[in-house]
Enzyme design. Structure first.
Site, mmCIF file in Angstrom:
data_model
loop_
_atom_site.group_PDB
_atom_site.id
_atom_site.type_symbol
_atom_site.label_atom_id
_atom_site.label_comp_id
_atom_site.label_asym_id
_atom_site.label_seq_id
_atom_site.Cartn_x
_atom_site.Cartn_y
_atom_site.Cartn_z
ATOM 1 N N GLU A 1 48.072 -6.707 -33.374
ATOM 2 C CA GLU A 1 48.201 -5.258 -33.563
ATOM 3 C C GLU A 1 48.915 -4.951 -34.881
ATOM 4 O OE1 GLU A 1 50.036 -2.935 -30.353
ATOM 5 O OE2 GLU A 1 50.751 -1.577 -31.909
ATOM 6 N N SER B 1 51.314 -12.192 -24.247
ATOM 7 C CA SER B 1 51.297 -10.751 -24.000
ATOM 8 C C SER B 1 52.668 -10.188 -24.332
ATOM 9 C CB SER B 1 50.947 -10.487 -22.527
ATOM 10 O OG SER B 1 51.361 -9.188 -22.159
ATOM 11 N N SER B 2 52.738 -9.426 -25.413
ATOM 12 C CA SER B 2 54.028 -8.916 -25.885
ATOM 13 C C SER B 2 54.725 -8.090 -24.807
ATOM 14 C CB SER B 2 53.809 -8.066 -27.142
ATOM 15 O OG SER B 2 54.991 -7.438 -27.525
ATOM 16 N N ASN B 3 53.997 -7.176 -24.188
ATOM 17 C CA ASN B 3 54.686 -6.292 -23.236
ATOM 18 C C ASN B 3 55.136 -7.052 -21.990
ATOM 19 O OD1 ASN B 3 53.002 -5.252 -20.708
ATOM 20 N ND2 ASN B 3 51.575 -5.702 -22.376
ATOM 21 N N SER C 1 48.332 -5.888 -19.169
ATOM 22 C CA SER C 1 46.994 -6.489 -19.237
ATOM 23 C C SER C 1 46.671 -7.316 -17.984
ATOM 24 C CB SER C 1 46.885 -7.365 -20.488
ATOM 25 O OG SER C 1 48.006 -8.210 -20.589
ATOM 26 N N CYS D 1 42.651 0.359 -28.485
ATOM 27 C CA CYS D 1 43.284 1.401 -27.656
ATOM 28 C C CYS D 1 43.530 2.638 -28.518
ATOM 29 C CB CYS D 1 44.604 0.888 -27.101
ATOM 30 S SG CYS D 1 45.488 2.181 -26.185
HETATM 31 S S1 SF4 Z 1 49.830 -1.335 -23.717
HETATM 32 FE FE1 SF4 Z 1 47.919 -0.383 -23.068
HETATM 33 S S2 SF4 Z 1 48.156 1.855 -23.375
HETATM 34 FE FE2 SF4 Z 1 49.762 0.758 -24.528
HETATM 35 S S3 SF4 Z 1 48.908 0.573 -26.581
HETATM 36 FE FE3 SF4 Z 1 48.468 -1.350 -25.498
HETATM 37 S S4 SF4 Z 1 46.441 -1.045 -24.603
HETATM 38 FE FE4 SF4 Z 1 47.210 0.979 -25.217
#
Ligand code: SF4
Length: 349
Positions: free
Chosen positions: A165, A261-263, A306, A135
Protein backbone atom coordinates in the site's frame (compact mmCIF):
# COMPACT_ATOMS: atom_id res chain seq x y z
CA UNK A 1 8.64 -18.03 11.50
CA UNK A 2 7.22 -18.57 15.01
CA UNK A 3 3.88 -17.06 15.99
CA UNK A 4 4.02 -13.45 17.14
CA UNK A 5 3.90 -13.69 20.91
CA UNK A 6 4.67 -12.16 24.24
CA UNK A 7 4.67 -14.22 27.39
CA UNK A 8 5.59 -11.53 29.87
CA UNK A 9 2.81 -10.79 32.38
CA UNK A 10 1.62 -7.23 32.18
CA UNK A 11 -0.18 -4.96 34.57
CA UNK A 12 -3.88 -5.57 34.17
CA UNK A 13 -6.27 -2.67 33.73
CA UNK A 14 -9.59 -3.00 35.51
CA UNK A 15 -12.64 -3.20 33.30
CA UNK A 16 -13.88 0.24 32.37
CA UNK A 17 -10.90 2.16 33.78
CA UNK A 18 -8.87 2.58 30.63
CA UNK A 19 -9.51 5.82 28.79
CA UNK A 20 -9.08 3.83 25.59
CA UNK A 21 -12.27 1.91 26.31
CA UNK A 22 -15.27 3.45 24.56
CA UNK A 23 -18.48 4.15 26.43
CA UNK A 24 -20.59 1.84 24.32
CA UNK A 25 -18.87 -1.41 25.20
CA UNK A 26 -21.55 -4.07 25.54
CA UNK A 27 -21.09 -7.54 26.94
CA UNK A 28 -23.81 -10.09 26.47
CA UNK A 29 -23.28 -12.77 29.05
CA UNK A 30 -24.16 -16.26 27.94
CA UNK A 31 -25.79 -18.65 30.38
CA UNK A 32 -23.44 -20.34 32.83
CA UNK A 33 -22.89 -24.00 32.10
CA UNK A 34 -22.66 -24.81 35.80
CA UNK A 35 -19.80 -27.25 35.35
CA UNK A 36 -16.17 -27.07 36.43
CA UNK A 37 -15.25 -25.27 33.22
CA UNK A 38 -17.78 -22.48 33.76
CA UNK A 39 -15.03 -20.19 35.02
CA UNK A 40 -13.44 -20.41 31.62
CA UNK A 41 -14.74 -18.07 28.98
CA UNK A 42 -14.04 -16.54 25.61
CA UNK A 43 -14.45 -12.83 24.92
CA UNK A 44 -15.18 -12.41 21.23
CA UNK A 45 -14.42 -9.03 19.70
CA UNK A 46 -17.04 -7.36 17.51
CA UNK A 47 -16.30 -6.06 14.98
CA UNK A 48 -13.67 -8.44 13.67
CA UNK A 49 -12.81 -10.06 10.34
CA UNK A 50 -13.72 -8.93 6.84
CA UNK A 51 -13.96 -5.21 6.17
CA UNK A 52 -15.82 -3.68 3.24
CA UNK A 53 -12.63 -3.30 1.18
CA UNK A 54 -11.58 -6.93 1.58
CA UNK A 55 -15.09 -8.17 0.90
CA UNK A 56 -15.12 -6.16 -2.33
CA UNK A 57 -11.65 -7.30 -3.39
CA UNK A 58 -12.35 -11.01 -2.86
CA UNK A 59 -15.71 -10.75 -4.61
CA UNK A 60 -14.02 -8.90 -7.47
CA UNK A 61 -11.74 -11.88 -8.08
CA UNK A 62 -14.62 -14.37 -7.75
CA UNK A 63 -16.77 -12.44 -10.23
CA UNK A 64 -13.81 -12.05 -12.59
CA UNK A 65 -13.33 -15.82 -12.53
CA UNK A 66 -17.04 -16.29 -13.30
CA UNK A 67 -17.02 -13.75 -16.11
CA UNK A 68 -13.69 -14.48 -17.81
CA UNK A 69 -12.92 -18.03 -16.68
CA UNK A 70 -9.61 -19.33 -15.31
CA UNK A 71 -6.87 -18.44 -15.28
CA UNK A 72 -7.25 -14.98 -13.83
CA UNK A 73 -4.04 -13.21 -12.86
CA UNK A 74 -3.83 -11.19 -9.66
CA UNK A 75 -0.93 -8.84 -9.01
CA UNK A 76 0.31 -9.54 -5.44
CA UNK A 77 -1.93 -11.21 -2.87
CA UNK A 78 -5.45 -9.91 -3.38
CA UNK A 79 -5.63 -9.49 0.43
CA UNK A 80 -3.06 -10.56 2.99
CA UNK A 81 -4.58 -13.83 4.11
CA UNK A 82 -3.17 -17.29 3.47
CA UNK A 83 -6.50 -19.07 3.41
CA UNK A 84 -8.07 -16.63 0.97
CA UNK A 85 -5.06 -16.78 -1.35
CA UNK A 86 -4.83 -20.58 -1.27
CA UNK A 87 -8.58 -20.98 -1.88
CA UNK A 88 -8.51 -18.64 -4.88
CA UNK A 89 -5.40 -20.35 -6.24
CA UNK A 90 -7.29 -23.66 -6.19
CA UNK A 91 -10.05 -22.00 -8.22
CA UNK A 92 -7.70 -20.90 -11.00
CA UNK A 93 -6.12 -17.65 -9.87
CA UNK A 94 -2.45 -17.14 -10.67
CA UNK A 95 -0.79 -14.70 -8.29
CA UNK A 96 2.15 -12.75 -9.73
CA UNK A 97 4.51 -10.15 -8.35
CA UNK A 98 4.55 -7.89 -11.38
CA UNK A 99 2.53 -7.33 -14.51
CA UNK A 100 5.42 -8.46 -16.76
CA UNK A 101 4.67 -12.01 -15.59
CA UNK A 102 1.17 -11.79 -17.10
CA UNK A 103 0.72 -12.93 -20.73
CA UNK A 104 -0.08 -10.07 -23.11
CA UNK A 105 -3.79 -9.34 -23.32
CA UNK A 106 -4.72 -11.43 -20.26
CA UNK A 107 -6.99 -10.36 -17.39
CA UNK A 108 -5.21 -9.07 -14.29
CA UNK A 109 -6.75 -7.87 -11.04
CA UNK A 110 -4.95 -5.29 -8.90
CA UNK A 111 -5.09 -6.06 -5.19
CA UNK A 112 -6.95 -4.21 -2.42
CA UNK A 113 -3.70 -2.48 -1.39
CA UNK A 114 -3.54 -0.34 -4.52
CA UNK A 115 -0.90 0.23 -7.17
CA UNK A 116 1.20 3.16 -8.35
CA UNK A 117 0.64 4.86 -11.73
CA UNK A 118 3.74 3.04 -13.02
CA UNK A 119 1.97 -0.29 -12.59
CA UNK A 120 -1.02 0.97 -14.60
CA UNK A 121 1.37 2.16 -17.30
CA UNK A 122 3.22 -1.13 -17.52
CA UNK A 123 -0.09 -3.02 -17.71
CA UNK A 124 -1.23 -0.75 -20.55
CA UNK A 125 2.04 -1.37 -22.42
CA UNK A 126 1.30 -5.10 -22.30
CA UNK A 127 -2.34 -4.54 -23.37
CA UNK A 128 -3.56 -6.23 -20.20
CA UNK A 129 -7.23 -6.20 -19.31
CA UNK A 130 -7.05 -4.67 -15.82
CA UNK A 131 -9.65 -4.80 -13.08
CA UNK A 132 -8.81 -2.64 -10.11
CA UNK A 133 -9.80 -4.02 -6.68
CA UNK A 134 -8.04 -1.23 -4.77
CA UNK A 135 -10.03 -0.40 -1.65
CA UNK A 136 -11.76 2.96 -2.09
CA UNK A 137 -10.26 4.08 1.23
CA UNK A 138 -6.77 3.46 -0.15
CA UNK A 139 -7.72 5.34 -3.32
CA UNK A 140 -8.75 8.24 -1.09
CA UNK A 141 -5.20 8.43 0.31
CA UNK A 142 -3.80 8.31 -3.26
CA UNK A 143 -6.00 11.31 -4.13
CA UNK A 144 -4.72 13.19 -1.10
CA UNK A 145 -1.11 12.48 -2.10
CA UNK A 146 -1.76 13.75 -5.64
CA UNK A 147 -3.55 16.86 -4.41
CA UNK A 148 -0.85 17.91 -1.92
CA UNK A 149 1.93 17.11 -4.41
CA UNK A 150 0.19 19.43 -6.90
CA UNK A 151 0.28 22.13 -4.22
CA UNK A 152 4.01 21.41 -3.79
CA UNK A 153 3.83 20.13 -0.20
CA UNK A 154 6.36 17.79 1.36
CA UNK A 155 4.26 14.73 2.20
CA UNK A 156 5.33 12.67 5.21
CA UNK A 157 3.76 9.26 4.65
CA UNK A 158 3.62 7.28 7.90
CA UNK A 159 3.74 3.59 7.08
CA UNK A 160 5.77 0.43 6.91
CA UNK A 161 8.63 0.29 4.45
CA UNK A 162 8.06 -2.30 1.73
CA UNK A 163 4.29 -2.61 2.30
CA UNK A 164 2.44 -2.71 -1.03
CA UNK A 165 0.00 0.00 0.00
CA UNK A 166 2.81 2.39 0.89
CA UNK A 167 4.58 1.69 -2.42
CA UNK A 168 1.36 2.43 -4.30
CA UNK A 169 0.64 5.68 -2.44
CA UNK A 170 4.24 6.92 -2.61
CA UNK A 171 4.26 6.10 -6.32
CA UNK A 172 1.59 8.77 -6.92
CA UNK A 173 4.09 11.51 -6.10
CA UNK A 174 7.53 10.01 -5.51
CA UNK A 175 9.29 13.37 -5.64
CA UNK A 176 7.11 14.76 -2.81
CA UNK A 177 6.66 11.75 -0.50
CA UNK A 178 8.98 10.68 2.32
CA UNK A 179 8.26 7.52 4.26
CA UNK A 180 8.20 7.79 8.05
CA UNK A 181 8.32 4.26 9.45
CA UNK A 182 7.30 4.91 13.06
CA UNK A 183 8.34 7.38 15.78
CA UNK A 184 12.00 6.35 15.66
CA UNK A 185 12.25 7.50 12.00
CA UNK A 186 11.18 11.08 12.70
CA UNK A 187 14.76 12.27 13.25
CA UNK A 188 15.67 11.38 9.65
CA UNK A 189 13.01 13.59 8.05
CA UNK A 190 14.10 16.68 6.13
CA UNK A 191 11.73 19.12 4.44
CA UNK A 192 12.14 22.02 2.01
CA UNK A 193 9.67 24.42 3.65
CA UNK A 194 8.48 23.82 7.22
CA UNK A 195 5.27 25.71 6.42
CA UNK A 196 4.29 23.33 3.63
CA UNK A 197 4.37 19.91 5.24
CA UNK A 198 1.52 17.44 5.62
CA UNK A 199 1.36 13.91 7.02
CA UNK A 200 -0.65 11.09 5.50
CA UNK A 201 -0.65 7.43 6.53
CA UNK A 202 -1.08 3.82 5.57
CA UNK A 203 -4.64 2.71 6.33
CA UNK A 204 -3.78 -0.24 8.58
CA UNK A 205 -1.49 1.19 11.26
CA UNK A 206 -1.78 1.25 15.02
CA UNK A 207 -3.82 4.36 15.83
CA UNK A 208 -1.84 5.03 19.02
CA UNK A 209 1.59 4.56 17.49
CA UNK A 210 0.65 6.77 14.55
CA UNK A 211 -0.44 9.53 16.93
CA UNK A 212 2.90 9.21 18.69
CA UNK A 213 4.70 9.58 15.36
CA UNK A 214 2.60 12.63 14.51
CA UNK A 215 3.36 14.16 17.92
CA UNK A 216 7.09 13.77 17.31
CA UNK A 217 6.79 15.15 13.79
CA UNK A 218 4.89 18.15 15.11
CA UNK A 219 7.57 18.82 17.71
CA UNK A 220 9.98 19.19 14.79
CA UNK A 221 7.55 20.89 12.39
CA UNK A 222 4.97 22.88 14.40
CA UNK A 223 3.06 23.88 11.24
CA UNK A 224 2.61 20.28 10.12
CA UNK A 225 -0.83 19.88 8.53
CA UNK A 226 -3.19 17.00 9.26
CA UNK A 227 -4.81 14.98 6.47
CA UNK A 228 -8.25 16.24 5.38
CA UNK A 229 -9.80 13.10 6.95
CA UNK A 230 -8.49 10.06 8.84
CA UNK A 231 -6.30 7.84 6.68
CA UNK A 232 -6.29 4.94 9.14
CA UNK A 233 -9.51 3.32 8.01
CA UNK A 234 -12.67 2.69 10.01
CA UNK A 235 -12.09 -1.10 9.99
CA UNK A 236 -8.56 -0.89 11.36
CA UNK A 237 -9.55 1.50 14.09
CA UNK A 238 -12.78 -0.34 15.01
CA UNK A 239 -10.93 -3.67 15.39
CA UNK A 240 -8.31 -2.03 17.60
CA UNK A 241 -10.99 -0.41 19.76
CA UNK A 242 -12.74 -3.76 20.32
CA UNK A 243 -9.45 -5.41 21.29
CA UNK A 244 -8.63 -2.59 23.69
CA UNK A 245 -12.00 -3.08 25.33
CA UNK A 246 -11.51 -6.78 26.03
CA UNK A 247 -7.74 -7.08 26.46
CA UNK A 248 -7.58 -5.94 30.11
CA UNK A 249 -9.82 -8.91 31.01
CA UNK A 250 -7.84 -11.44 29.00
CA UNK A 251 -5.10 -13.83 30.07
CA UNK A 252 -4.58 -14.57 26.41
CA UNK A 253 -5.72 -12.94 23.16
CA UNK A 254 -5.75 -15.02 19.99
CA UNK A 255 -5.68 -12.94 16.81
CA UNK A 256 -6.60 -14.88 13.69
CA UNK A 257 -4.69 -13.48 10.74
CA UNK A 258 -1.61 -13.83 8.58
CA UNK A 259 1.83 -12.56 9.45
CA UNK A 260 2.00 -10.30 6.40
CA UNK A 261 -1.32 -8.69 7.35
CA UNK A 262 -0.47 -5.30 8.83
CA UNK A 263 -3.77 -4.78 10.62
CA UNK A 264 -3.67 -8.32 12.13
CA UNK A 265 -0.15 -7.85 13.48
CA UNK A 266 -1.23 -4.51 14.95
CA UNK A 267 -4.05 -6.27 16.84
CA UNK A 268 -1.50 -8.41 18.70
CA UNK A 269 0.45 -5.28 19.65
CA UNK A 270 -2.70 -3.45 20.71
CA UNK A 271 -3.86 -6.42 22.82
CA UNK A 272 -0.55 -6.50 24.67
CA UNK A 273 -0.36 -2.77 25.22
CA UNK A 274 -3.97 -2.73 26.47
CA UNK A 275 -3.27 -5.31 29.17
CA UNK A 276 -3.55 -8.83 27.75
CA UNK A 277 -0.98 -11.07 29.44
CA UNK A 278 -0.13 -12.82 26.17
CA UNK A 279 -1.23 -12.60 22.57
CA UNK A 280 -0.56 -14.79 19.53
CA UNK A 281 -1.23 -14.47 15.83
CA UNK A 282 -2.35 -17.64 14.06
CA UNK A 283 -3.67 -18.43 10.59
CA UNK A 284 -5.56 -21.59 11.56
CA UNK A 285 -6.92 -23.27 14.69
CA UNK A 286 -4.34 -26.03 14.26
CA UNK A 287 -1.59 -23.51 15.04
CA UNK A 288 -3.01 -22.86 18.51
CA UNK A 289 -0.56 -24.39 20.99
CA UNK A 290 -2.55 -25.95 23.85
CA UNK A 291 0.26 -24.99 26.25
CA UNK A 292 -0.92 -21.38 25.79
CA UNK A 293 -4.15 -22.33 27.60
CA UNK A 294 -2.48 -23.54 30.79
CA UNK A 295 -3.74 -21.56 33.77
CA UNK A 296 -5.86 -19.37 31.49
CA UNK A 297 -9.45 -18.46 32.35
CA UNK A 298 -10.30 -15.75 29.83
CA UNK A 299 -9.30 -15.97 26.19
CA UNK A 300 -9.97 -13.05 23.87
CA UNK A 301 -10.52 -13.86 20.20
CA UNK A 302 -10.47 -11.48 17.27
CA UNK A 303 -9.41 -11.47 13.63
CA UNK A 304 -7.84 -9.12 11.12
CA UNK A 305 -9.74 -7.34 8.37
CA UNK A 306 -8.76 -9.93 5.74
CA UNK A 307 -9.87 -13.01 7.69
CA UNK A 308 -12.93 -15.09 6.74
CA UNK A 309 -15.17 -15.91 9.68
CA UNK A 310 -14.82 -19.66 9.09
CA UNK A 311 -11.28 -19.45 10.48
CA UNK A 312 -12.52 -17.81 13.67
CA UNK A 313 -15.18 -20.50 14.00
CA UNK A 314 -12.43 -23.12 13.84
CA UNK A 315 -10.64 -21.46 16.74
CA UNK A 316 -13.85 -21.19 18.78
CA UNK A 317 -14.59 -24.89 18.20
CA UNK A 318 -11.12 -25.87 19.36
CA UNK A 319 -11.41 -23.68 22.45
CA UNK A 320 -14.82 -25.20 23.25
CA UNK A 321 -13.27 -28.66 23.12
CA UNK A 322 -10.88 -27.52 25.82
CA UNK A 323 -13.44 -26.09 28.22
CA UNK A 324 -13.89 -22.63 26.73
CA UNK A 325 -17.46 -23.14 25.52
CA UNK A 326 -18.87 -19.94 26.99
CA UNK A 327 -18.54 -17.11 24.48
CA UNK A 328 -19.28 -13.51 25.39
CA UNK A 329 -19.31 -10.88 22.61
CA UNK A 330 -17.59 -7.56 23.31
CA UNK A 331 -19.22 -5.15 20.89
CA UNK A 332 -17.80 -1.69 20.36
CA UNK A 333 -19.24 -0.81 16.94
CA UNK A 334 -21.64 -2.06 14.31
CA UNK A 335 -20.38 -1.95 10.75
CA UNK A 336 -22.70 -1.67 7.77
CA UNK A 337 -20.43 -0.23 5.08
CA UNK A 338 -20.50 -1.97 1.68
CA UNK A 339 -18.50 -0.87 -1.38
CA UNK A 340 -19.78 -1.39 -4.90
CA UNK A 341 -17.78 -3.65 -7.19
CA UNK A 342 -15.59 -2.27 -10.00
CA UNK A 343 -17.88 -0.96 -12.73
CA UNK A 344 -17.51 -3.81 -15.24
CA UNK A 345 -18.51 -6.39 -12.61
CA UNK A 346 -21.42 -4.56 -11.04
CA UNK A 347 -24.13 -6.37 -12.95
CA UNK A 348 -22.69 -9.64 -11.67
CA UNK A 349 -23.25 -8.81 -7.98
S1 SF4 B 1 -8.49 -2.54 6.03
FE1 SF4 B 1 -10.20 -2.89 4.64
S2 SF4 B 1 -11.47 -1.01 4.66
FE2 SF4 B 1 -9.44 -0.57 5.55
S3 SF4 B 1 -8.28 0.25 3.83
FE3 SF4 B 1 -7.79 -1.94 3.99
S4 SF4 B 1 -9.25 -2.95 2.62
FE4 SF4 B 1 -10.00 -0.85 2.97
Amino acid sequence: MPPTKCDSPRTRILWGMSSAIPLNVGITRSASTGNADSAKRVLLAEPRGYCAGVDRAVETVEKTLEKHGAPVYVRKEIVHNRHVVETLRERGVIFVDETDEVPRGAVVVFSAHGVSPMVHESAAERSLHTIDATCPLVTKVHQEAKRFARDDFDILLIGHEGHEEVEGTAGEAPEHVQLVDGPESVGNVTVRDENKVIWLSQTTLSVDETMETVKKLRERFPNLQDPPSDDICYATSNRQTAVKAMAPECDLVIVVGSRNSSNSVRLVEVALSAGARASYLIDYARELDLAWLEGVRTVGVTSGASVPEILVEGVLELLAEHGFGEVQPVTTANETLVFSLPRELRAAR
